[in-house]
Design a protein around this motif. Structure first.
Motif, PDB file in Angstrom:
ATOM      1  N   PRO A   1      26.864  48.278  41.077  1.00 61.71           N
ATOM      2  CA  PRO A   1      27.125  48.143  39.638  1.00 61.71           C
ATOM      3  C   PRO A   1      28.258  47.159  39.352  1.00 61.71           C
ATOM      4  O   PRO A   1      28.135  46.310  38.477  1.00 61.71           O
ATOM      5  CB  PRO A   1      27.496  49.559  39.211  1.00 61.71           C
ATOM      6  CG  PRO A   1      26.828  50.446  40.204  1.00 61.71           C
ATOM      7  CD  PRO A   1      26.839  49.685  41.509  1.00 61.71           C
ATOM      8  N   LEU A   2      29.353  47.243  40.116  1.00 56.81           N
ATOM      9  CA  LEU A   2      30.475  46.326  39.872  1.00 56.81           C
ATOM     10  C   LEU A   2      30.056  44.895  40.180  1.00 56.81           C
ATOM     11  O   LEU A   2      30.385  43.970  39.429  1.00 56.81           O
ATOM     12  CB  LEU A   2      31.694  46.733  40.723  1.00 56.81           C
ATOM     13  CG  LEU A   2      32.952  45.878  40.513  1.00 56.81           C
ATOM     14  CD1 LEU A   2      33.407  45.919  39.065  1.00 56.81           C
ATOM     15  CD2 LEU A   2      34.087  46.326  41.437  1.00 56.81           C
TER      16      LEU A   2
ATOM     17  N   GLY B   1      30.781  35.426  37.653  1.00 58.85           N
ATOM     18  CA  GLY B   1      32.164  35.183  37.237  1.00 58.85           C
ATOM     19  C   GLY B   1      32.258  34.671  35.810  1.00 58.85           C
ATOM     20  O   GLY B   1      31.251  34.529  35.121  1.00 58.85           O
ATOM     21  N   ALA B   2      33.486  34.392  35.387  1.00 60.15           N
ATOM     22  CA  ALA B   2      33.715  33.909  34.024  1.00 60.15           C
ATOM     23  C   ALA B   2      33.425  32.413  33.957  1.00 60.15           C
ATOM     24  O   ALA B   2      33.737  31.674  34.888  1.00 60.15           O
ATOM     25  CB  ALA B   2      35.147  34.189  33.598  1.00 60.15           C
ATOM     26  N   ALA B   3      32.813  31.971  32.850  1.00 64.04           N
ATOM     27  CA  ALA B   3      32.459  30.551  32.707  1.00 64.04           C
ATOM     28  C   ALA B   3      33.660  29.710  32.275  1.00 64.04           C
ATOM     29  O   ALA B   3      33.581  28.494  32.250  1.00 64.04           O
ATOM     30  CB  ALA B   3      31.327  30.401  31.709  1.00 64.04           C
ATOM     31  N   HIS B   4      34.798  30.376  31.955  1.00 64.60           N
ATOM     32  CA  HIS B   4      35.998  29.678  31.479  1.00 64.60           C
ATOM     33  C   HIS B   4      35.704  28.772  30.297  1.00 64.60           C
ATOM     34  O   HIS B   4      36.179  27.646  30.217  1.00 64.60           O
ATOM     35  CB  HIS B   4      36.659  28.881  32.610  1.00 64.60           C
ATOM     36  CG  HIS B   4      37.063  29.763  33.750  1.00 64.60           C
ATOM     37  ND1 HIS B   4      37.833  30.874  33.577  1.00 64.60           N
ATOM     38  CD2 HIS B   4      36.765  29.723  35.066  1.00 64.60           C
ATOM     39  CE1 HIS B   4      38.011  31.487  34.735  1.00 64.60           C
ATOM     40  NE2 HIS B   4      37.363  30.813  35.645  1.00 64.60           N
TER      41      HIS B   4
ATOM     42  N   VAL C   1      28.157  43.602  37.252  1.00 67.56           N
ATOM     43  CA  VAL C   1      29.003  43.303  36.086  1.00 67.56           C
ATOM     44  C   VAL C   1      29.786  42.008  36.321  1.00 67.56           C
ATOM     45  O   VAL C   1      29.892  41.161  35.441  1.00 67.56           O
ATOM     46  CB  VAL C   1      29.965  44.476  35.790  1.00 67.56           C
ATOM     47  CG1 VAL C   1      31.047  44.055  34.818  1.00 67.56           C
ATOM     48  CG2 VAL C   1      29.193  45.662  35.239  1.00 67.56           C
ATOM     49  N   LEU C   2      30.311  41.835  37.550  1.00 64.71           N
ATOM     50  CA  LEU C   2      31.094  40.628  37.835  1.00 64.71           C
ATOM     51  C   LEU C   2      30.182  39.405  37.872  1.00 64.71           C
ATOM     52  O   LEU C   2      30.609  38.297  37.527  1.00 64.71           O
ATOM     53  CB  LEU C   2      31.852  40.784  39.148  1.00 64.71           C
ATOM     54  CG  LEU C   2      32.949  41.857  39.113  1.00 64.71           C
ATOM     55  CD1 LEU C   2      33.538  42.078  40.497  1.00 64.71           C
ATOM     56  CD2 LEU C   2      34.051  41.487  38.125  1.00 64.71           C
ATOM     57  N   GLY C   3      28.929  39.583  38.266  1.00 65.50           N
ATOM     58  CA  GLY C   3      27.928  38.516  38.202  1.00 65.50           C
ATOM     59  C   GLY C   3      28.418  37.224  38.811  1.00 65.50           C
ATOM     60  O   GLY C   3      28.996  37.210  39.895  1.00 65.50           O
TER      61      GLY C   3
ATOM     62  N   HIS D   1      16.459  36.101  25.588  1.00 63.06           N
ATOM     63  CA  HIS D   1      17.016  36.333  26.918  1.00 63.06           C
ATOM     64  C   HIS D   1      16.285  35.625  28.060  1.00 63.06           C
ATOM     65  O   HIS D   1      16.807  35.514  29.154  1.00 63.06           O
ATOM     66  CB  HIS D   1      17.120  37.835  27.187  1.00 63.06           C
ATOM     67  CG  HIS D   1      18.200  38.478  26.360  1.00 63.06           C
ATOM     68  ND1 HIS D   1      18.221  39.805  26.045  1.00 63.06           N
ATOM     69  CD2 HIS D   1      19.277  37.934  25.745  1.00 63.06           C
ATOM     70  CE1 HIS D   1      19.278  40.076  25.297  1.00 63.06           C
ATOM     71  NE2 HIS D   1      19.943  38.957  25.085  1.00 63.06           N
TER      72      HIS D   1
END
Ligand code: SF4
Ligand code: SF4
Ligand code: FES
Lengths: 129, 262
Positions: free
Chosen positions: A8-9, A16-19, A12-14, A94
């Protein structure tokens, strides 16, 4: 290729952030303020005209200040709408292919509308006094 | 695309079982409760329980416990503290996400009390939603103090009273998930949007005067989906049973994102 995470984590982290996103959000706010001011100007200017006939609106719009403000109104409206519509598409569409297509289509449509409207304002301004 | 209708095997059968009030009930009231048993292979249904409020505690949780004890032991729901502090009894009561243990039956207008699980979450059974992803989102924001400066050898890390007050309210979150599951953005995009509860938790550590990872925390949130799916709809703040303000916290995070650019 996106790796399928198994926890699951991990999911959620997938990737990462695209900044990014801050510029988009900020531009949406700034264009909203610009639109409020420019729309007010537009409505008040029309109300101040002696009448709304083709010739009086044309003469008014041909003035340099009107043409400049009108161009800015067109740009702000198209830019704001482009930002907003892309958020709506990201919210609701989506599928990877359908989302990309919808985003491209929206961008081109907004560019086209902005181009045509700017050209119209320019032509009126060029034909004027 | 967003699904606006339920898949066929999740559609709710409104004509579930009906349990009538006992003979001589002084204040009968009907509770219509969502039921789903994954082992039965049947669609979810809504059962009606008529209970005598004259012989029941005041809160919705009291009614649920009465139903489970006296009428139908198969009814499943989570509860623990029964005083609004553990966050386990969150559910959708009379159309609003809230805690069953702090919601008084008396305050619910209308003759029936409708009870559903938290919206748009997978249902484990009856009123028990699967919160696995919700907890993973909380874990993703690293909800702990991060520092590079070692702690003083002889005492804890001090914080001024004013600095403590900044984190006082956000720290009161009980992770009940009422806010996130009331947020339309979370409904459509919870696979990528962290949701108000996790973002409030992130904010609580971002503004903690002792934390030294503010930049990294902002970096981890700066994303069109993780943070910027919030469209300031404010459902979260409306829903919070602890009167917290996740929407405001998210707004503050966005402001910090902008101010570090200019
Ligand atoms: S303010 Fe943001 S987080 Fe809260 S309900 Fe609205 S979109 Fe969701
Ligand atoms: S912010 Fe409020 S509604 Fe959201 S999880 Fe925390 S206590 Fe529950
Ligand atoms: S039982 Fe703990 S919050 Fe309701």
């Amino acid at each position: 290729m996106k790796r399928a995470a198994s926890t699951p984590l991990g999911r959620v982290l997938g990737s990462g952030a695209a900044h990014s996103g801050t510029q988009h959000w900020w531009q949406q706010r700034v264009t909203a303020i610009a639109l409020t001011v420019l729309t007010l100007w537009f409505v008040i200017s029309l109300l101040c005209l002696p009448d709304l006939s083709w010739s009086s609106v044309h003469t008014w719009l041909a003035k340099p200040f009107s043409a400049l403000s009108m161009s800015m109104l067109v740009l702000a409206a198209c830019w704001h709408s482009q930002l907003g519509v892309s958020v709506v598409i990201e919210d609701y569409v989506h599928g990877a292919v359908s989302k990309t297509l919808a985003l491209l289509l929206s961008t081109f449509a907004h560019l086209a509308v902005a181009g045509v409207a700017l050209l119209a304002v320019l032509r009126i301004a060029a034909s004027g006094n | 695309m967003v699904e606006l209708t339920l898949p066929p095997d999740s559609r709710v059968n409104k004509n579930g079982l009906v349990y009538r009030a006992p003979e001589g009930a002084k204040k009968p009231r009907t509770f219509r409760i969502y039921r789903f048993d994954p082992d039965s292979g049947e669609n979810p249904r809504v059962d009606s329980y008529e209970i005598d409020m004259a012989a029941c505690g005041p809160m919705v949780l009291d009614a649920l416990i009465k139903i489970k004890n006296e009428i139908d032991p198969t009814l499943s729901f989570r509860r623990s503290c029964r005083e609004g502090i553990c966050g386990s009894c969150a559910m959708n009561i009379d159309g609003v996400n809230t805690l069953a243990c702090t919601r008084a039956c008396e305050d619910i207008t209308g003759s029936e009390v409708r009870i559903y699980p938290l919206p748009h979450m997978p249902v484990v059974k009856d009123l028990v939603p699967d919160l696995t992803q919700f907890y993973a989102q909380y874990a993703a924001v690293k909800p702990w103090l991060e520092t590079r400066t070692p702690a003083p050898p002889d005492r804890e890390r001090y914080q001024s009273k004013e600095d403590q007050e900044k984190i006082d309210r956000p720290s009161a979150c009980i992770l009940c998930a009422c806010c996130s599951t009331s947020c339309p953005s979370y409904w459509w995009n919870s696979d990528r949007y962290l949701g108000p509860a996790a973002l409030l938790a992130a904010y609580r550590w971002i503004i903690d005067s002792r934390d030294e990872s503010t930049g990294e925390r902002l970096d981890a949130l700066e994303d069109p989906f993780r943070l910027y799916r919030c469209h300031t709809i404010m459902n979260c703040t409306e829903a919070c049973p602890k009167d917290l303000n996740p929407a405001k916290a998210i707004g503050e995070i966005k402001k910090m994102m902008v101010s570090r650019q200019h």
